[in-house]
Design a protein around this motif. Structure first.
Motif, PDB file in Angstrom:
ATOM      1  N   TYR A 138       0.833  -1.204   0.000  1.00 38.17           N
ATOM      2  CA  TYR A 138       0.000   0.000   0.000  1.00 38.17           C
ATOM      3  C   TYR A 138       0.871   1.259   0.000  1.00 38.17           C
ATOM      4  N   ALA A 139       1.885   1.300   0.873  1.00 42.73           N
ATOM      5  CA  ALA A 139       2.752   2.472   0.958  1.00 42.73           C
ATOM      6  C   ALA A 139       3.508   2.690  -0.346  1.00 42.73           C
ATOM      7  N   PHE A 140       4.046   1.615  -0.927  1.00 43.08           N
ATOM      8  CA  PHE A 140       4.814   1.755  -2.157  1.00 43.08           C
ATOM      9  C   PHE A 140       3.915   2.186  -3.318  1.00 43.08           C
ATOM     10  N   THR A 141       2.692   1.666  -3.360  1.00 39.95           N
ATOM     11  CA  THR A 141       1.755   2.081  -4.413  1.00 39.95           C
ATOM     12  C   THR A 141       1.436   3.565  -4.287  1.00 39.95           C
ATOM     13  N   THR A 142       1.219   4.018  -3.059  1.00 37.46           N
ATOM     14  CA  THR A 142       0.941   5.435  -2.823  1.00 37.46           C
ATOM     15  C   THR A 142       2.124   6.299  -3.234  1.00 37.46           C
ATOM     16  N   LEU A 143       3.320   5.873  -2.867  1.00 36.15           N
ATOM     17  CA  LEU A 143       4.511   6.647  -3.222  1.00 36.15           C
ATOM     18  C   LEU A 143       4.717   6.706  -4.731  1.00 36.15           C
ATOM     19  N   ARG A 144       4.506   5.581  -5.407  1.00 35.19           N
ATOM     20  CA  ARG A 144       4.646   5.593  -6.869  1.00 35.19           C
ATOM     21  C   ARG A 144       3.612   6.504  -7.509  1.00 35.19           C
ATOM     22  N   ALA A 145       2.399   6.518  -6.963  1.00 28.69           N
ATOM     23  CA  ALA A 145       1.356   7.395  -7.493  1.00 28.69           C
ATOM     24  C   ALA A 145       1.725   8.863  -7.294  1.00 28.69           C
ATOM     25  N   MET A 146       2.256   9.196  -6.126  1.00 29.74           N
ATOM     26  CA  MET A 146       2.686  10.568  -5.866  1.00 29.74           C
ATOM     27  C   MET A 146       3.802  10.976  -6.824  1.00 29.74           C
ATOM     28  N   ARG A 147       4.747  10.088  -7.011  1.00 28.03           N
ATOM     29  CA  ARG A 147       5.864  10.369  -7.915  1.00 28.03           C
ATOM     30  C   ARG A 147       5.358  10.504  -9.356  1.00 28.03           C
ATOM     31  N   GLY A 148       4.474   9.602  -9.769  1.00 28.51           N
ATOM     32  CA  GLY A 148       3.932   9.681 -11.117  1.00 28.51           C
ATOM     33  C   GLY A 148       3.176  10.974 -11.361  1.00 28.51           C
ATOM     34  N   ALA A 149       2.389  11.405 -10.377  1.00 26.22           N
ATOM     35  CA  ALA A 149       1.644  12.651 -10.523  1.00 26.22           C
ATOM     36  C   ALA A 149       2.594  13.840 -10.614  1.00 26.22           C
ATOM     37  N   ALA A 150       3.628  13.850  -9.778  1.00 25.45           N
ATOM     38  CA  ALA A 150       4.576  14.965  -9.798  1.00 25.45           C
ATOM     39  C   ALA A 150       5.323  15.038 -11.120  1.00 25.45           C
ATOM     40  N   GLY A 226       2.837   9.735  14.085  1.00 26.06           N
ATOM     41  CA  GLY A 226       1.678  10.601  13.962  1.00 26.06           C
ATOM     42  C   GLY A 226       0.390   9.796  14.004  1.00 26.06           C
ATOM     43  N   THR A 227      -0.575  10.257  14.764  1.00 29.56           N
ATOM     44  CA  THR A 227      -1.850   9.540  14.858  1.00 29.56           C
ATOM     45  C   THR A 227      -2.642   9.608  13.566  1.00 29.56           C
ATOM     46  N   ARG A 228      -2.290  10.538  12.669  1.00 28.44           N
ATOM     47  CA  ARG A 228      -2.986  10.659  11.389  1.00 28.44           C
ATOM     48  C   ARG A 228      -2.065  10.322  10.219  1.00 28.44           C
ATOM     49  N   ASP A 229      -1.117   9.446  10.475  1.00 29.68           N
ATOM     50  CA  ASP A 229      -0.222   8.986   9.411  1.00 29.68           C
ATOM     51  C   ASP A 229      -1.016   8.108   8.452  1.00 29.68           C
ATOM     52  N   ARG A 230      -1.150   8.546   7.217  1.00 33.31           N
ATOM     53  CA  ARG A 230      -1.919   7.806   6.211  1.00 33.31           C
ATOM     54  C   ARG A 230      -1.038   6.936   5.326  1.00 33.31           C
ATOM     55  N   LEU A 231       0.261   7.077   5.449  1.00 36.76           N
ATOM     56  CA  LEU A 231       1.165   6.317   4.591  1.00 36.76           C
ATOM     57  C   LEU A 231       1.681   5.069   5.310  1.00 36.76           C
ATOM     58  N   LEU A 232       2.243   5.244   6.499  1.00 35.11           N
ATOM     59  CA  LEU A 232       2.649   4.124   7.346  1.00 35.11           C
ATOM     60  C   LEU A 232       1.766   4.184   8.592  1.00 35.11           C
ATOM     61  N   LEU A 233       0.846   3.263   8.695  1.00 41.23           N
ATOM     62  CA  LEU A 233      -0.202   3.364   9.706  1.00 41.23           C
ATOM     63  C   LEU A 233       0.368   3.284  11.118  1.00 41.23           C
ATOM     64  N   PRO A 234      -0.244   4.017  12.070  1.00 40.75           N
ATOM     65  CA  PRO A 234       0.310   4.123  13.429  1.00 40.75           C
ATOM     66  C   PRO A 234       0.517   2.791  14.138  1.00 40.75           C
ATOM     67  N   ARG A 235      -0.243   1.752  13.765  1.00 40.74           N
ATOM     68  CA  ARG A 235      -0.043   0.464  14.451  1.00 40.74           C
ATOM     69  C   ARG A 235       1.353  -0.098  14.221  1.00 40.74           C
ATOM     70  N   GLN A 236       2.044   0.404  13.203  1.00 38.54           N
ATOM     71  CA  GLN A 236       3.415  -0.038  12.970  1.00 38.54           C
ATOM     72  C   GLN A 236       4.346   0.420  14.093  1.00 38.54           C
ATOM     73  N   GLY A 237       3.951   1.477  14.794  1.00 37.60           N
ATOM     74  CA  GLY A 237       4.728   1.907  15.948  1.00 37.60           C
ATOM     75  C   GLY A 237       4.739   0.870  17.054  1.00 37.60           C
TER      76      GLY A 237
END
Length: 277
Positions: A138-150, A226-237
């Motif tokens: 999920y994180a890598f897909t989001t990052l690739r999408a951000m990079r592609g858009a930029a 961050g409690t509102r981290d949408r890229l790496l979800l807080p449960r990873q903490g």
């Protein structure tokens, strides 16, 4: 003003030279700041002056990001190689075992430096490497999408979007909980940094199999999420805390994946507290 320093890097083809760009401010014990993938040292700008009141702060563009050179041909963008480059960078500056704080990829690198006892303390903000396989995809897909858009967005459109709060949300809401707090100039510059990051693809490829599974002992570690981290979800903490039982786990209420601009005072306090001997 940012400075540049040339380093000699060992490669399979022999010694090569690459330059890193960095910003240095303040006085006190040295504190190395590491940004995330696709970003640049300016990600730390909201907290730099606060940190510089107590630390000799060194914010560096990682190899292949910001204004730093990409790694020479044949050099992988893995933790070992980039960690060695950062070690050579500190040595060239005459800095021995600094404190280190990193965000995302930078947090993972900070933990790796802690594991190698190359630093005095580690503060990791939403560090990579504590994901499940689904969360990584999920994180890598989001990052690739951000990079592609930029990369696909015309430059005038980036400029127009960066001038309004709504446009800044379009460009950066995946990493900031409060994108409207970023200045138009900052959002414009970091979108161009993501667009032009020569090390992005290789870094993402190197991270595909990365899991941080080692305890970091004998070095003080703070992990903040961050409690509102949408890229790496807080449960990873929580996983990070299980992996590094001695770490201090800190919640960053209302903050996103790159929390420095969402709540500069809180993040600066966490970094300063984490870098006290």
């Amino acid at each position: 003003m940012p400075e540049r320093i040339a380093l000699t890097i060992d490669t399979p083809a022999g010694a090569r030279t690459a330059s890193l760009t960095y910003e240095r401010r303040g006085a006190g014990e040295p504190l190395l700041l590491l940004h995330g993938i696709g970003h640049h040292w300016q990600a730390w700008e909201p907290v730099l002056d606060i940190l510089a009141t107590e630390r000799d702060v060194i914010a560096v563009d990682l190899p292949g990001f910001g204004a730093s050179d990409e790694l020479p041909d044949g050099c992988p963008y893995d933790l070992s190689t980039v960690g060695s480059v950062l070690g050579a960078f500190c040595e060239a500056l005459g800095v021995e075992r600094p404190h280190v704080a990193g965000n995302s990829l930078g947090g993972l690198l900070a933990l790796q430096l802690g594991l190698e006892k190359a630093v005095r303390s580690v503060t990791a903000l939403s560090p990579a490497g504590f994901w499940s396989e689904g969360e990584r995809r999920y994180a890598f897909t989001t990052l690739r999408a951000m990079r592609g858009a930029a990369r696909s967005m015309p430059l005038p459109v980036i400029g127009l979007l960066s001038r309004t709060p709504a446009g800044r949300a379009v460009l950066t809401s995946s990493i900031y909980a409060r994108p409207g707090r970023r200045s138009p100039e900052a959002v414009h510059a970091e979108t161009l940094a993501l667009r032009g990051a020569t090390g992005f693809r290789q870094t993402l490829a190197a991270g595909g199999n990365v899991r941080f599974r080692d305890d970091v002992s004998d070095v003080p570690v703070t992990v903040a999420w961050g409690t509102r981290d949408r890229l790496l979800l807080p449960r990873q903490g929580v996983r990070a805390k299980h992996t590094i039982p001695g770490a201090r786990l800190v919640r960053l209420p209302g903050c996103g994946h790159v929390p420095m601009s969402d709540d500069p005072a809180l993040v600066a306090r966490v970094v300063l507290d984490g870098s006290r001997d």
